[in-house]
Design an enzyme around this catalytic site. Structure first.
Site, PDB file in Angstrom:
ATOM      1  CD  GLU A  81      -1.126   1.065   3.666  1.00  0.00           C
ATOM      2  OE1 GLU A  81      -2.318   0.889   3.633  1.00  0.00           O
ATOM      3  OE2 GLU A  81      -0.145   1.979   4.627  1.00  0.00           O
ATOM      4  CB  CYS A 113      -1.936  -5.538   6.076  1.00  0.00           C
ATOM      5  SG  CYS A 113      -2.339  -3.666   6.488  1.00  0.00           S
ATOM      6  CB  THR A 203      -9.844  -1.402  13.574  1.00  0.00           C
ATOM      7  OG1 THR A 203      -9.422  -1.844  14.077  1.00  0.00           O
ATOM      8  CG2 THR A 203     -10.023  -0.229  12.327  1.00  0.00           C
ATOM      9  CG  HIS A 236      -2.691  -8.503   9.456  1.00  0.00           C
ATOM     10  ND1 HIS A 236      -2.069  -8.668   8.865  1.00  0.00           N
ATOM     11  CD2 HIS A 236      -3.296  -7.554   9.716  1.00  0.00           C
ATOM     12  CE1 HIS A 236      -1.207  -7.572   8.877  1.00  0.00           C
ATOM     13  NE2 HIS A 236      -2.527  -6.284   9.917  1.00  0.00           N
TER      14      HIS A 236
END
Lengths: 348, 136
Positions: A81, A113, A203, A236
Protein backbone atom coordinates in the site's frame (compact mmCIF):
# COMPACT_ATOMS: atom_id res chain seq x y z
CA UNK A 1 -9.31 -23.70 -3.28
CA UNK A 2 -6.66 -25.97 -4.62
CA UNK A 3 -5.03 -25.89 -8.03
CA UNK A 4 -5.31 -28.94 -10.27
CA UNK A 5 -1.52 -29.39 -10.28
CA UNK A 6 0.35 -29.42 -6.98
CA UNK A 7 2.39 -26.30 -6.32
CA UNK A 8 4.33 -24.74 -3.48
CA UNK A 9 7.07 -22.41 -2.29
CA UNK A 10 10.51 -23.10 -3.73
CA UNK A 11 12.31 -20.10 -2.20
CA UNK A 12 11.54 -17.43 0.39
CA UNK A 13 13.25 -14.30 1.65
CA UNK A 14 12.75 -11.74 4.41
CA UNK A 15 13.76 -8.13 4.86
CA UNK A 16 13.41 -5.79 7.85
CA UNK A 17 15.09 -2.36 7.95
CA UNK A 18 17.75 -1.58 10.54
CA UNK A 19 16.12 1.23 12.51
CA UNK A 20 13.72 0.82 15.45
CA UNK A 21 11.43 3.36 17.07
CA UNK A 22 10.47 2.30 20.61
CA UNK A 23 6.78 2.84 21.34
CA UNK A 24 7.93 4.63 24.50
CA UNK A 25 9.20 7.44 22.25
CA UNK A 26 5.69 8.03 20.87
CA UNK A 27 4.31 7.99 24.42
CA UNK A 28 7.00 10.49 25.46
CA UNK A 29 6.21 12.92 22.66
CA UNK A 30 2.42 12.61 22.42
CA UNK A 31 1.15 11.30 25.78
CA UNK A 32 3.34 13.05 28.31
CA UNK A 33 5.34 9.90 28.88
CA UNK A 34 2.50 7.91 30.38
CA UNK A 35 0.43 5.29 28.60
CA UNK A 36 0.08 1.72 27.40
CA UNK A 37 1.65 0.73 24.11
CA UNK A 38 0.48 -2.01 21.72
CA UNK A 39 4.03 -3.17 20.92
CA UNK A 40 7.59 -2.63 22.20
CA UNK A 41 9.15 -1.13 19.07
CA UNK A 42 8.67 -0.92 15.33
CA UNK A 43 10.99 -1.12 12.31
CA UNK A 44 11.59 2.19 10.53
CA UNK A 45 12.96 2.40 6.98
CA UNK A 46 16.19 4.34 6.46
CA UNK A 47 16.04 7.49 4.31
CA UNK A 48 17.16 5.52 1.23
CA UNK A 49 14.56 2.76 1.60
CA UNK A 50 11.07 2.34 0.20
CA UNK A 51 8.76 -0.53 -0.73
CA UNK A 52 10.78 -1.16 -3.92
CA UNK A 53 14.17 -1.48 -2.18
CA UNK A 54 12.64 -3.66 0.55
CA UNK A 55 11.07 -5.86 -2.13
CA UNK A 56 14.37 -6.14 -4.02
CA UNK A 57 16.33 -7.43 -1.03
CA UNK A 58 13.59 -9.87 0.01
CA UNK A 59 13.38 -11.07 -3.62
CA UNK A 60 17.14 -11.61 -3.82
CA UNK A 61 17.00 -13.70 -0.66
CA UNK A 62 14.15 -15.75 -2.12
CA UNK A 63 16.12 -16.27 -5.35
CA UNK A 64 19.20 -17.42 -3.42
CA UNK A 65 17.11 -20.05 -1.66
CA UNK A 66 15.27 -21.14 -4.81
CA UNK A 67 18.53 -21.51 -6.73
CA UNK A 68 16.91 -20.82 -10.11
CA UNK A 69 18.06 -18.45 -12.87
CA UNK A 70 16.03 -15.20 -12.55
CA UNK A 71 15.27 -15.27 -16.28
CA UNK A 72 12.97 -18.27 -15.65
CA UNK A 73 10.64 -16.22 -13.46
CA UNK A 74 7.48 -15.67 -15.47
CA UNK A 75 5.73 -13.21 -13.15
CA UNK A 76 6.89 -10.54 -10.70
CA UNK A 77 4.01 -9.35 -8.55
CA UNK A 78 4.52 -6.86 -5.72
CA UNK A 79 1.79 -6.23 -3.16
CA UNK A 80 1.98 -2.99 -1.16
CA UNK A 81 0.00 0.00 0.00
CA UNK A 82 3.12 2.18 -0.17
CA UNK A 83 4.21 1.77 -3.79
CA UNK A 84 6.80 4.55 -4.36
CA UNK A 85 4.98 5.87 -7.41
CA UNK A 86 1.23 6.53 -7.77
CA UNK A 87 1.64 5.67 -11.45
CA UNK A 88 4.59 3.45 -12.46
CA UNK A 89 4.92 -0.11 -11.28
CA UNK A 90 7.13 -1.17 -8.38
CA UNK A 91 7.22 -4.63 -9.93
CA UNK A 92 9.21 -3.54 -12.99
CA UNK A 93 11.90 -2.00 -10.73
CA UNK A 94 12.11 -5.26 -8.77
CA UNK A 95 12.09 -7.40 -11.92
CA UNK A 96 14.91 -5.34 -13.45
CA UNK A 97 17.00 -5.37 -10.27
CA UNK A 98 16.88 -9.16 -9.90
CA UNK A 99 17.42 -9.83 -13.61
CA UNK A 100 13.99 -11.26 -14.44
CA UNK A 101 13.34 -8.83 -17.31
CA UNK A 102 12.32 -8.60 -20.10
CA UNK A 103 10.50 -11.86 -20.73
CA UNK A 104 8.20 -11.80 -17.72
CA UNK A 105 4.81 -10.66 -16.55
CA UNK A 106 4.83 -7.90 -13.93
CA UNK A 107 2.23 -6.09 -11.89
CA UNK A 108 1.51 -4.29 -8.63
CA UNK A 109 -1.16 -5.51 -6.26
CA UNK A 110 -3.20 -3.65 -3.67
CA UNK A 111 -5.47 -4.82 -0.88
CA UNK A 112 -4.20 -3.02 2.23
CA UNK A 113 -2.29 -5.55 4.37
CA UNK A 114 -3.16 -8.61 2.28
CA UNK A 115 -1.83 -7.37 -1.07
CA UNK A 116 1.02 -9.89 -0.85
CA UNK A 117 -1.00 -13.01 -0.01
CA UNK A 118 -3.47 -12.12 -2.73
CA UNK A 119 -0.58 -12.07 -5.22
CA UNK A 120 0.64 -15.36 -3.74
CA UNK A 121 -2.69 -17.08 -4.35
CA UNK A 122 -2.76 -15.84 -7.93
CA UNK A 123 0.84 -17.05 -8.40
CA UNK A 124 -0.16 -20.55 -7.28
CA UNK A 125 -2.83 -20.56 -9.97
CA UNK A 126 -0.54 -19.02 -12.59
CA UNK A 127 2.15 -21.67 -12.06
CA UNK A 128 -0.30 -24.55 -11.72
CA UNK A 129 -1.94 -23.61 -15.02
CA UNK A 130 1.42 -23.75 -16.77
CA UNK A 131 1.42 -20.03 -17.65
CA UNK A 132 4.81 -19.70 -15.93
CA UNK A 133 7.45 -22.08 -14.58
CA UNK A 134 8.03 -19.81 -11.59
CA UNK A 135 6.41 -16.70 -10.16
CA UNK A 136 7.84 -14.21 -7.67
CA UNK A 137 5.51 -12.53 -5.21
CA UNK A 138 6.39 -9.87 -2.66
CA UNK A 139 4.53 -8.19 0.16
CA UNK A 140 6.40 -5.03 1.21
CA UNK A 141 5.45 -1.77 2.87
CA UNK A 142 6.75 1.40 4.46
CA UNK A 143 3.53 2.18 6.30
CA UNK A 144 2.70 5.63 7.66
CA UNK A 145 0.51 6.59 10.60
CA UNK A 146 -0.59 10.13 11.32
CA UNK A 147 1.69 11.64 13.99
CA UNK A 148 0.14 11.11 17.40
CA UNK A 149 -2.50 8.69 16.09
CA UNK A 150 -2.71 5.22 17.65
CA UNK A 151 -1.64 3.81 14.28
CA UNK A 152 1.75 5.51 14.65
CA UNK A 153 2.85 3.01 17.32
CA UNK A 154 2.68 0.11 14.90
CA UNK A 155 2.84 1.31 11.25
CA UNK A 156 6.24 -0.05 10.22
CA UNK A 157 8.35 -1.30 7.33
CA UNK A 158 9.47 -4.68 6.05
CA UNK A 159 8.72 -7.29 3.48
CA UNK A 160 8.91 -10.88 2.38
CA UNK A 161 9.24 -12.55 -1.01
CA UNK A 162 8.34 -16.03 -2.25
CA UNK A 163 9.14 -17.91 -5.41
CA UNK A 164 6.30 -20.19 -6.37
CA UNK A 165 6.88 -23.33 -8.42
CA UNK A 166 5.64 -26.89 -8.85
CA UNK A 167 5.34 -29.10 -5.77
CA UNK A 168 8.17 -31.49 -6.59
CA UNK A 169 10.66 -28.61 -6.31
CA UNK A 170 9.02 -27.05 -3.28
CA UNK A 171 10.35 -26.59 0.23
CA UNK A 172 6.75 -26.15 1.35
CA UNK A 173 3.85 -27.65 -0.56
CA UNK A 174 0.49 -25.85 -0.73
CA UNK A 175 -2.36 -27.95 0.66
CA UNK A 176 -5.06 -25.44 -0.11
CA UNK A 177 -6.18 -21.86 0.27
CA UNK A 178 -9.41 -20.15 1.21
CA UNK A 179 -10.46 -16.50 0.99
CA UNK A 180 -13.17 -14.58 2.82
CA UNK A 181 -13.97 -11.07 1.59
CA UNK A 182 -16.67 -8.46 2.30
CA UNK A 183 -17.04 -4.70 1.79
CA UNK A 184 -16.07 -3.51 5.27
CA UNK A 185 -14.69 0.06 5.52
CA UNK A 186 -12.49 -0.38 8.60
CA UNK A 187 -9.45 1.45 7.21
CA UNK A 188 -8.87 3.43 4.03
CA UNK A 189 -6.89 6.21 2.41
CA UNK A 190 -8.33 8.51 -0.26
CA UNK A 191 -6.18 9.59 -3.26
CA UNK A 192 -3.71 12.34 -2.45
CA UNK A 193 -4.06 11.89 1.29
CA UNK A 194 -0.86 11.37 3.24
CA UNK A 195 -2.33 9.30 6.06
CA UNK A 196 -5.06 6.68 6.29
CA UNK A 197 -8.33 6.94 8.22
CA UNK A 198 -9.39 4.07 10.41
CA UNK A 199 -12.50 3.07 12.26
CA UNK A 200 -10.76 2.68 15.63
CA UNK A 201 -12.72 -0.02 17.52
CA UNK A 202 -14.56 -0.90 14.30
CA UNK A 203 -11.26 -2.42 13.06
CA UNK A 204 -11.69 -5.26 15.59
CA UNK A 205 -14.74 -7.55 15.60
CA UNK A 206 -16.48 -6.58 12.32
CA UNK A 207 -13.20 -6.35 10.41
CA UNK A 208 -10.12 -8.25 11.62
CA UNK A 209 -11.77 -10.98 13.69
CA UNK A 210 -14.72 -11.66 11.39
CA UNK A 211 -12.50 -12.21 8.34
CA UNK A 212 -9.50 -13.89 9.99
CA UNK A 213 -11.63 -16.37 11.92
CA UNK A 214 -13.89 -17.16 8.96
CA UNK A 215 -10.95 -17.71 6.59
CA UNK A 216 -9.10 -19.95 9.06
CA UNK A 217 -12.22 -21.98 9.82
CA UNK A 218 -13.18 -22.19 6.15
CA UNK A 219 -9.78 -23.51 5.18
CA UNK A 220 -9.57 -26.09 7.96
CA UNK A 221 -13.09 -27.30 7.20
CA UNK A 222 -12.22 -27.64 3.53
CA UNK A 223 -9.02 -29.56 4.27
CA UNK A 224 -10.37 -31.54 7.20
CA UNK A 225 -7.60 -30.22 9.47
CA UNK A 226 -7.78 -28.96 13.04
CA UNK A 227 -5.55 -26.56 15.02
CA UNK A 228 -3.57 -29.38 16.62
CA UNK A 229 -2.53 -30.61 13.15
CA UNK A 230 -0.40 -27.47 12.74
CA UNK A 231 3.11 -27.14 14.13
CA UNK A 232 2.99 -23.34 13.71
CA UNK A 233 0.54 -20.66 12.59
CA UNK A 234 0.69 -16.97 11.74
CA UNK A 235 -2.22 -14.55 11.74
CA UNK A 236 -1.92 -11.01 10.38
CA UNK A 237 -0.43 -8.94 13.17
CA UNK A 238 -1.52 -5.28 13.37
CA UNK A 239 -0.46 -5.52 17.03
CA UNK A 240 0.17 -8.40 19.45
CA UNK A 241 -3.28 -8.63 21.01
CA UNK A 242 -5.32 -9.29 17.84
CA UNK A 243 -3.42 -12.35 16.55
CA UNK A 244 -3.21 -13.73 20.10
CA UNK A 245 -6.98 -13.46 20.53
CA UNK A 246 -7.66 -14.90 17.06
CA UNK A 247 -5.39 -17.86 17.76
CA UNK A 248 -6.97 -18.54 21.14
CA UNK A 249 -10.51 -18.29 19.74
CA UNK A 250 -9.64 -20.85 17.05
CA UNK A 251 -7.94 -23.21 19.51
CA UNK A 252 -4.25 -22.57 18.73
CA UNK A 253 -1.77 -22.44 21.59
CA UNK A 254 0.71 -19.67 22.38
CA UNK A 255 3.48 -22.09 21.45
CA UNK A 256 2.08 -22.51 17.92
CA UNK A 257 2.02 -18.76 17.19
CA UNK A 258 5.19 -17.69 19.04
CA UNK A 259 7.67 -18.13 16.15
CA UNK A 260 5.67 -16.13 13.61
CA UNK A 261 4.47 -13.40 15.96
CA UNK A 262 6.92 -10.57 15.25
CA UNK A 263 4.77 -7.46 15.75
CA UNK A 264 6.07 -6.75 19.26
CA UNK A 265 9.60 -6.13 17.94
CA UNK A 266 9.06 -4.91 14.35
CA UNK A 267 5.49 -3.55 14.32
CA UNK A 268 2.89 -4.02 11.62
CA UNK A 269 4.69 -4.37 8.30
CA UNK A 270 1.32 -4.35 6.49
CA UNK A 271 1.62 -6.39 3.27
CA UNK A 272 4.78 -7.90 4.77
CA UNK A 273 3.16 -8.86 8.07
CA UNK A 274 1.79 -12.39 7.75
CA UNK A 275 4.33 -13.19 5.01
CA UNK A 276 7.23 -12.28 7.35
CA UNK A 277 5.65 -14.46 10.02
CA UNK A 278 5.80 -17.30 7.50
CA UNK A 279 9.48 -16.67 6.67
CA UNK A 280 10.25 -16.80 10.41
CA UNK A 281 8.42 -20.13 10.68
CA UNK A 282 10.13 -21.58 7.58
CA UNK A 283 13.50 -20.57 9.10
CA UNK A 284 12.98 -23.17 11.84
CA UNK A 285 10.47 -25.62 10.33
CA UNK A 286 11.18 -29.33 9.92
CA UNK A 287 10.15 -31.59 7.05
CA UNK A 288 6.58 -32.75 7.58
CA UNK A 289 5.55 -29.72 9.63
CA UNK A 290 2.17 -28.27 8.69
CA UNK A 291 2.01 -24.44 8.72
CA UNK A 292 -1.00 -22.13 8.64
CA UNK A 293 -0.97 -18.57 7.31
CA UNK A 294 -3.94 -16.22 7.64
CA UNK A 295 -3.61 -12.69 6.28
CA UNK A 296 -5.95 -9.77 6.73
CA UNK A 297 -6.41 -6.74 4.54
CA UNK A 298 -8.65 -3.85 5.47
CA UNK A 299 -11.56 -3.19 3.25
CA UNK A 300 -11.74 -6.18 4.04
CA UNK A 301 -10.67 -9.76 3.59
CA UNK A 302 -8.49 -12.67 4.66
CA UNK A 303 -6.57 -15.33 2.75
CA UNK A 304 -5.83 -18.55 4.62
CA UNK A 305 -3.28 -21.05 3.31
CA UNK A 306 -2.03 -24.38 4.57
CA UNK A 307 1.46 -25.69 3.78
CA UNK A 308 3.39 -28.87 4.45
CA UNK A 309 7.17 -28.44 4.72
CA UNK A 310 9.26 -30.83 2.62
CA UNK A 311 12.77 -32.22 3.08
CA UNK A 312 14.11 -29.56 0.67
CA UNK A 313 13.95 -27.00 3.49
CA UNK A 314 17.20 -28.20 5.05
CA UNK A 315 19.47 -27.57 2.06
CA UNK A 316 17.91 -24.21 1.13
CA UNK A 317 17.28 -22.25 4.29
CA UNK A 318 20.94 -21.40 4.98
CA UNK A 319 21.40 -19.80 1.55
CA UNK A 320 20.13 -16.40 2.76
CA UNK A 321 19.82 -14.47 6.04
CA UNK A 322 17.13 -15.58 8.49
CA UNK A 323 14.25 -13.33 9.50
CA UNK A 324 15.76 -13.13 13.00
CA UNK A 325 19.12 -11.98 11.56
CA UNK A 326 17.34 -8.87 10.31
CA UNK A 327 15.39 -8.44 13.55
CA UNK A 328 18.57 -8.67 15.63
CA UNK A 329 20.26 -6.05 13.45
CA UNK A 330 18.77 -2.99 15.14
CA UNK A 331 19.62 0.60 15.82
CA UNK A 332 17.26 2.45 18.10
CA UNK A 333 16.38 5.99 17.02
CA UNK A 334 14.48 8.73 18.85
CA UNK A 335 11.34 10.48 17.66
CA UNK A 336 13.35 13.35 16.16
CA UNK A 337 15.39 11.13 13.89
CA UNK A 338 12.24 9.16 13.03
CA UNK A 339 10.56 12.39 11.93
CA UNK A 340 13.56 13.18 9.73
CA UNK A 341 13.86 9.69 8.22
CA UNK A 342 10.15 9.49 7.44
CA UNK A 343 10.12 12.90 5.77
CA UNK A 344 7.63 14.41 8.20
CA UNK A 345 9.41 17.79 8.32
CA UNK A 346 8.29 20.42 5.85
CA UNK A 347 11.54 21.71 4.35
CA UNK A 348 10.23 24.13 1.69
CA UNK B 1 20.07 13.95 -14.94
CA UNK B 2 17.63 13.34 -17.77
CA UNK B 3 15.37 10.28 -17.80
CA UNK B 4 17.18 8.53 -20.73
CA UNK B 5 20.59 8.93 -19.07
CA UNK B 6 19.35 7.34 -15.84
CA UNK B 7 17.63 4.58 -17.77
CA UNK B 8 20.78 3.70 -19.74
CA UNK B 9 22.71 3.16 -16.50
CA UNK B 10 20.05 0.91 -14.95
CA UNK B 11 21.74 -2.49 -15.24
CA UNK B 12 25.01 -1.35 -13.71
CA UNK B 13 23.23 0.68 -11.04
CA UNK B 14 20.50 -1.77 -10.01
CA UNK B 15 22.52 -4.94 -9.93
CA UNK B 16 26.18 -4.18 -10.54
CA UNK B 17 26.35 -5.61 -14.04
CA UNK B 18 29.77 -4.92 -15.60
CA UNK B 19 31.76 -6.48 -18.40
CA UNK B 20 34.45 -9.10 -18.84
CA UNK B 21 37.31 -8.78 -21.33
CA UNK B 22 37.18 -11.57 -23.93
CA UNK B 23 40.94 -11.36 -24.39
CA UNK B 24 42.55 -11.14 -20.94
CA UNK B 25 39.56 -11.98 -18.70
CA UNK B 26 39.71 -8.76 -16.66
CA UNK B 27 36.41 -7.86 -14.98
CA UNK B 28 35.29 -4.30 -15.68
CA UNK B 29 33.15 -1.99 -13.62
CA UNK B 30 31.70 0.33 -14.70
CA UNK B 31 31.28 -1.21 -18.16
CA UNK B 32 33.26 0.73 -20.75
CA UNK B 33 33.49 -1.66 -23.75
CA UNK B 34 37.31 -1.41 -23.94
CA UNK B 35 39.52 -3.29 -21.51
CA UNK B 36 41.72 -0.92 -19.49
CA UNK B 37 44.23 -3.78 -18.97
CA UNK B 38 44.85 -4.85 -22.59
CA UNK B 39 42.97 -2.23 -24.67
CA UNK B 40 40.97 -4.95 -26.45
CA UNK B 41 37.16 -4.89 -26.88
CA UNK B 42 35.17 -6.00 -23.81
CA UNK B 43 31.47 -6.28 -24.55
CA UNK B 44 30.49 -9.43 -22.64
CA UNK B 45 28.20 -8.59 -19.69
CA UNK B 46 29.44 -9.82 -16.32
CA UNK B 47 27.39 -10.07 -13.15
CA UNK B 48 29.39 -9.06 -10.07
CA UNK B 49 28.57 -10.87 -6.83
CA UNK B 50 28.35 -7.60 -4.90
CA UNK B 51 30.83 -8.58 -2.19
CA UNK B 52 33.95 -6.65 -1.31
CA UNK B 53 35.70 -4.60 1.33
CA UNK B 54 36.26 -0.94 2.11
CA UNK B 55 39.51 0.11 0.44
CA UNK B 56 39.27 3.72 1.58
CA UNK B 57 36.51 6.08 2.64
CA UNK B 58 35.53 9.59 3.63
CA UNK B 59 32.51 11.09 5.38
CA UNK B 60 30.59 13.82 3.59
CA UNK B 61 29.07 16.37 5.92
CA UNK B 62 28.32 18.86 3.15
CA UNK B 63 26.20 16.79 0.80
CA UNK B 64 25.85 17.28 -2.92
CA UNK B 65 22.51 18.71 -4.05
CA UNK B 66 19.94 15.94 -3.94
CA UNK B 67 21.73 13.96 -1.23
CA UNK B 68 20.94 16.18 1.78
CA UNK B 69 18.63 13.52 3.26
CA UNK B 70 21.60 11.29 4.06
CA UNK B 71 23.96 13.89 5.55
CA UNK B 72 26.43 13.07 7.05
CA UNK B 73 27.17 9.95 5.01
CA UNK B 74 30.20 7.81 4.25
CA UNK B 75 31.41 7.32 0.68
CA UNK B 76 33.89 4.52 0.07
CA UNK B 77 36.11 3.03 -2.53
CA UNK B 78 34.99 -0.58 -2.40
CA UNK B 79 37.37 -3.26 -3.64
CA UNK B 80 35.11 -5.88 -5.22
CA UNK B 81 36.00 -9.58 -4.85
CA UNK B 82 36.39 -9.77 -8.62
CA UNK B 83 38.92 -6.92 -8.69
CA UNK B 84 37.50 -3.51 -9.63
CA UNK B 85 37.34 -0.54 -7.27
CA UNK B 86 33.90 1.04 -7.10
CA UNK B 87 33.00 4.39 -5.56
CA UNK B 88 29.76 4.13 -3.64
CA UNK B 89 27.80 5.44 -0.72
CA UNK B 90 27.75 3.23 2.39
CA UNK B 91 24.40 2.70 4.08
CA UNK B 92 22.97 1.12 7.24
CA UNK B 93 26.16 2.04 9.10
CA UNK B 94 27.14 4.89 11.40
CA UNK B 95 30.05 6.92 9.95
CA UNK B 96 32.21 6.33 13.05
CA UNK B 97 31.94 2.54 12.61
CA UNK B 98 33.37 2.45 9.08
CA UNK B 99 36.94 1.17 8.79
CA UNK B 100 39.35 0.19 6.04
CA UNK B 101 39.06 -3.53 5.31
CA UNK B 102 35.44 -3.71 6.49
CA UNK B 103 33.59 -6.47 4.57
CA UNK B 104 30.63 -5.00 2.70
CA UNK B 105 27.90 -6.18 0.35
CA UNK B 106 25.89 -4.47 -2.36
CA UNK B 107 22.29 -3.41 -1.78
CA UNK B 108 19.98 -1.53 -4.13
CA UNK B 109 18.69 1.66 -2.55
CA UNK B 110 17.33 5.07 -3.42
CA UNK B 111 20.19 7.26 -4.62
CA UNK B 112 18.24 10.48 -5.02
CA UNK B 113 14.87 11.86 -6.02
CA UNK B 114 14.62 14.41 -8.81
CA UNK B 115 12.20 16.64 -6.92
CA UNK B 116 8.79 15.66 -5.51
CA UNK B 117 7.33 15.05 -8.96
CA UNK B 118 10.45 13.65 -10.62
CA UNK B 119 12.14 10.32 -11.06
CA UNK B 120 13.23 8.23 -8.09
CA UNK B 121 16.75 7.08 -8.92
CA UNK B 122 17.77 3.67 -7.54
CA UNK B 123 21.24 2.20 -7.49
CA UNK B 124 23.93 0.32 -5.64
CA UNK B 125 25.22 1.18 -2.20
CA UNK B 126 27.21 -1.02 0.15
CA UNK B 127 26.51 -1.97 3.74
CA UNK B 128 28.32 -4.07 6.37
CA UNK B 129 27.83 -7.77 5.55
CA UNK B 130 24.66 -8.87 7.30
CA UNK B 131 25.47 -12.53 7.50
CA UNK B 132 27.84 -14.68 5.49
CA UNK B 133 25.80 -17.13 3.40
CA UNK B 134 26.56 -20.75 4.24
CA UNK B 135 25.77 -22.49 0.97
CA UNK B 136 26.38 -19.62 -1.41
Amino acid sequence: MKPIRDVGIIGYGAYVPRYRLPASEIVRVWKGGDGDTPITEKAVPGPDEDAATIAIEAARNALSRAGIPPARIGAVWVGSESHPYAVKPTSTIVAEAIGATPETQAGDWEFACKAGTEAMQAAFGFVASGMAAYALIVGADTAQGRPGDELEYTASAGGAAYIIGLADESLARLEGSYSYVTDTPDFFRRPGQEYPTHGSRFTGDPAYFRHVLAAARGLMEQLGTKPSDYRMAVFHQPNVKFPERAAKTLGFTDEQIRTGLLADVIGNTYAGSSLLGLTAMLDVAQPGDRLLLVSFGSGAGSDAMSFVVTDKIAERRDRAPFTQDYIRRRKVIDYGLYVRYRGKLKMH
Amino acid sequence: MAIPQNWRLQNQRYRLTGEVCNTCGAKLFPPRDVCPECAKPAYEPFQFAGKGEVYSFTVLSEALAGYEAYEPYPVALVKLQEGPLVTAQLTDVDPQDVHIGMPVEMVTRKLTEEGEDGLIVYGYKFRPVLKPAVNG
